[in-house]
Write a protein that holds these residues in place. Sequence first.
Motif, PDB file in Angstrom:
ATOM      1  N   VAL A 140     -99.459  71.900  99.434  1.00  0.00           N
ATOM      2  CA  VAL A 140     -99.221  72.079 100.875  1.00  0.00           C
ATOM      3  C   VAL A 140     -98.104  73.114 101.065  1.00  0.00           C
ATOM      4  O   VAL A 140     -97.188  72.913 101.860  1.00  0.00           O
ATOM      5  N   ASP A 141     -98.226  74.213 100.313  1.00  0.00           N
ATOM      6  CA  ASP A 141     -97.136  75.188 100.323  1.00  0.00           C
ATOM      7  C   ASP A 141     -97.115  76.063 101.574  1.00  0.00           C
ATOM      8  O   ASP A 141     -96.181  76.820 101.769  1.00  0.00           O
ATOM      9  N   SER A 142     -98.130  75.943 102.435  1.00  0.00           N
ATOM     10  CA  SER A 142     -98.113  76.753 103.652  1.00  0.00           C
ATOM     11  C   SER A 142     -97.313  76.102 104.783  1.00  0.00           C
ATOM     12  O   SER A 142     -97.012  76.736 105.777  1.00  0.00           O
ATOM     13  N   PHE A 143     -96.971  74.794 104.628  1.00  0.00           N
ATOM     14  CA  PHE A 143     -96.189  74.175 105.710  1.00  0.00           C
ATOM     15  C   PHE A 143     -95.084  73.225 105.264  1.00  0.00           C
ATOM     16  O   PHE A 143     -94.246  72.823 106.060  1.00  0.00           O
ATOM     17  N   LEU A 144     -95.035  72.870 103.949  1.00  0.00           N
ATOM     18  CA  LEU A 144     -94.032  71.879 103.543  1.00  0.00           C
ATOM     19  C   LEU A 144     -93.248  72.225 102.276  1.00  0.00           C
ATOM     20  O   LEU A 144     -92.028  72.072 102.252  1.00  0.00           O
ATOM     21  N   THR A 145     -93.926  72.683 101.229  1.00  0.00           N
ATOM     22  CA  THR A 145     -93.227  72.805  99.940  1.00  0.00           C
ATOM     23  C   THR A 145     -92.803  74.233  99.571  1.00  0.00           C
ATOM     24  O   THR A 145     -92.196  74.446  98.515  1.00  0.00           O
ATOM     25  N   HIS A 146     -93.142  75.220 100.406  1.00  0.00           N
ATOM     26  CA  HIS A 146     -92.709  76.590 100.116  1.00  0.00           C
ATOM     27  C   HIS A 146     -92.427  77.286 101.451  1.00  0.00           C
ATOM     28  O   HIS A 146     -91.280  77.427 101.854  1.00  0.00           O
ATOM     29  N   GLN A 147     -93.490  77.627 102.174  1.00  0.00           N
ATOM     30  CA  GLN A 147     -93.313  78.022 103.578  1.00  0.00           C
ATOM     31  C   GLN A 147     -93.197  76.717 104.383  1.00  0.00           C
ATOM     32  O   GLN A 147     -93.856  75.728 104.045  1.00  0.00           O
ATOM     33  N   ILE A 148     -92.355  76.730 105.405  1.00  0.00           N
ATOM     34  CA  ILE A 148     -92.161  75.508 106.204  1.00  0.00           C
ATOM     35  C   ILE A 148     -92.568  75.756 107.660  1.00  0.00           C
ATOM     36  O   ILE A 148     -92.227  76.799 108.229  1.00  0.00           O
ATOM     37  N   LYS A 181     -76.625  57.907 107.347  1.00  0.00           N
ATOM     38  CA  LYS A 181     -76.890  59.067 106.474  1.00  0.00           C
ATOM     39  C   LYS A 181     -78.385  59.152 106.143  1.00  0.00           C
ATOM     40  O   LYS A 181     -79.060  58.117 106.027  1.00  0.00           O
ATOM     41  N   ILE A 182     -78.863  60.392 105.967  1.00  0.00           N
ATOM     42  CA  ILE A 182     -80.204  60.633 105.439  1.00  0.00           C
ATOM     43  C   ILE A 182     -80.004  61.145 104.007  1.00  0.00           C
ATOM     44  O   ILE A 182     -79.193  62.050 103.784  1.00  0.00           O
ATOM     45  N   VAL A 183     -80.719  60.559 103.044  1.00  0.00           N
ATOM     46  CA  VAL A 183     -80.579  60.984 101.648  1.00  0.00           C
ATOM     47  C   VAL A 183     -81.929  61.461 101.130  1.00  0.00           C
ATOM     48  O   VAL A 183     -82.936  60.756 101.239  1.00  0.00           O
ATOM     49  N   THR A 184     -81.946  62.694 100.600  1.00  0.00           N
ATOM     50  CA  THR A 184     -83.183  63.249 100.055  1.00  0.00           C
ATOM     51  C   THR A 184     -82.884  63.952  98.732  1.00  0.00           C
ATOM     52  O   THR A 184     -81.787  63.843  98.191  1.00  0.00           O
ATOM     53  N   ILE A 185     -83.892  64.652  98.203  1.00  0.00           N
ATOM     54  CA  ILE A 185     -83.737  65.358  96.923  1.00  0.00           C
ATOM     55  C   ILE A 185     -84.199  66.798  97.127  1.00  0.00           C
ATOM     56  O   ILE A 185     -85.169  67.029  97.861  1.00  0.00           O
ATOM     57  N   GLU A 186     -83.486  67.755  96.496  1.00  0.00           N
ATOM     58  CA  GLU A 186     -83.919  69.138  96.654  1.00  0.00           C
ATOM     59  C   GLU A 186     -85.236  69.370  95.907  1.00  0.00           C
ATOM     60  O   GLU A 186     -85.491  68.672  94.936  1.00  0.00           O
ATOM     61  N   SER A 187     -86.089  70.290  96.319  1.00  0.00           N
ATOM     62  CA  SER A 187     -85.887  71.112  97.494  1.00  0.00           C
ATOM     63  C   SER A 187     -86.788  70.709  98.659  1.00  0.00           C
ATOM     64  O   SER A 187     -86.403  70.846  99.823  1.00  0.00           O
ATOM     65  N   SER A 188     -87.973  70.175  98.379  1.00  0.00           N
ATOM     66  CA  SER A 188     -88.925  70.004  99.486  1.00  0.00           C
ATOM     67  C   SER A 188     -88.655  68.805 100.379  1.00  0.00           C
ATOM     68  O   SER A 188     -89.289  68.660 101.420  1.00  0.00           O
ATOM     69  N   GLY A 189     -87.715  67.938  99.998  1.00  0.00           N
ATOM     70  CA  GLY A 189     -87.354  66.840 100.893  1.00  0.00           C
ATOM     71  C   GLY A 189     -86.414  67.302 102.003  1.00  0.00           C
ATOM     72  O   GLY A 189     -86.250  66.628 103.020  1.00  0.00           O
ATOM     73  N   ILE A 190     -85.781  68.466 101.798  1.00  0.00           N
ATOM     74  CA  ILE A 190     -84.704  68.877 102.700  1.00  0.00           C
ATOM     75  C   ILE A 190     -85.206  69.138 104.125  1.00  0.00           C
ATOM     76  O   ILE A 190     -84.587  68.682 105.095  1.00  0.00           O
ATOM     77  N   ALA A 191     -86.345  69.837 104.249  1.00  0.00           N
ATOM     78  CA  ALA A 191     -86.809  70.190 105.606  1.00  0.00           C
ATOM     79  C   ALA A 191     -87.075  68.944 106.463  1.00  0.00           C
ATOM     80  O   ALA A 191     -86.490  68.812 107.541  1.00  0.00           O
ATOM     81  N   PRO A 192     -87.923  68.012 106.004  1.00  0.00           N
ATOM     82  CA  PRO A 192     -88.113  66.834 106.860  1.00  0.00           C
ATOM     83  C   PRO A 192     -86.817  66.054 107.067  1.00  0.00           C
ATOM     84  O   PRO A 192     -86.550  65.564 108.173  1.00  0.00           O
ATOM     85  N   ALA A 193     -85.981  65.966 106.038  1.00  0.00           N
ATOM     86  CA  ALA A 193     -84.731  65.197 106.150  1.00  0.00           C
ATOM     87  C   ALA A 193     -83.808  65.777 107.222  1.00  0.00           C
ATOM     88  O   ALA A 193     -83.214  65.038 108.005  1.00  0.00           O
ATOM     89  N   VAL A 194     -83.712  67.109 107.267  1.00  0.00           N
ATOM     90  CA  VAL A 194     -82.817  67.743 108.244  1.00  0.00           C
ATOM     91  C   VAL A 194     -83.280  67.447 109.670  1.00  0.00           C
ATOM     92  O   VAL A 194     -82.464  67.180 110.560  1.00  0.00           O
ATOM     93  N   PHE A 195     -84.593  67.471 109.878  1.00  0.00           N
ATOM     94  CA  PHE A 195     -85.082  67.204 111.234  1.00  0.00           C
ATOM     95  C   PHE A 195     -84.871  65.732 111.630  1.00  0.00           C
ATOM     96  O   PHE A 195     -84.627  65.443 112.801  1.00  0.00           O
ATOM     97  N   ILE A 196     -84.942  64.820 110.681  1.00  0.00           N
ATOM     98  CA  ILE A 196     -84.655  63.413 111.002  1.00  0.00           C
ATOM     99  C   ILE A 196     -83.165  63.269 111.324  1.00  0.00           C
ATOM    100  O   ILE A 196     -82.776  62.636 112.302  1.00  0.00           O
ATOM    101  N   GLY A 197     -82.339  63.898 110.482  1.00  0.00           N
ATOM    102  CA  GLY A 197     -80.892  63.845 110.689  1.00  0.00           C
ATOM    103  C   GLY A 197     -80.493  64.432 112.042  1.00  0.00           C
ATOM    104  O   GLY A 197     -79.636  63.892 112.738  1.00  0.00           O
TER     105      GLY A 197
END
Length: 193
Positions: free
Chosen positions: A22-30, A53-69
């Motif tokens: 799913v690199d066109s919307f989540l794991t590479h391009q967001i 706190k929101i806790v995730t792991i780099e790198s592909s967890g960061i985008a959804p985590a930031v929007f929740i935060g």
Amino acid sequence: MKELLEKILKEGTVLEEDVLKVDSFLTHQIDPELMSLVGKTFADKYRDKGITKIVTIESSGIAPAVFIGLELGVPVIFARKQKSLTMTTELLTASVYSFTKQTTNNISISTKFLTEHDKVLVVDDFLANGQAALGLIELCQQAGASIEAINIVIEKSFQNGRSLLEEKGYKVDSLARIKSLKNNKVHFVEEEN
Ligand code: 5GP
């Protein structure tokens, strides 16, 4: 989440029957609009839970985590897979076997960002065999923080991550649940209902 399921059907590609690209919307391009909706959808469920706190792991967890935060108004911490030269304080560490890369990483979070006063949402892009989530849980346990739920964007329900986490007493909340990727096609768990 309807918009996510549609996006997966439209842009996801199946690799080797058990990996979804799913690199066109989540794991590479967001896709920021979709991630914003992911953030709102999760945040709406946890607004009254006292999350700190929101806790995730780099790198592909960061985008959804930031929007929740952003929605919940709380900081987002991502566990690092490689120790940074600037990480000079004490570290919480755990080892995680990577499903897609078939390697083991030591992940770490600085002790100054996570404490026993924190109530955490653990977030990741995918749930497969649950190893990344377990590593993040271990870091929270080392800090003495409590965990409200594990929030997953795409769960592969044919792998054992959910049952492993539920057996340990954690609530798993996924926005897309994939029943199978057989014959290069995505079938969702929801299709059965
Ligand atoms: P687990 O630790 O649950 O076995 O695997 C989750 C981690 O592996 C996620 O952080 C994600 O990066 C990666 N992963 C697992 N399955 C897939 C998949 O089908 N596609 C992609 N793009 N990443 C996956």
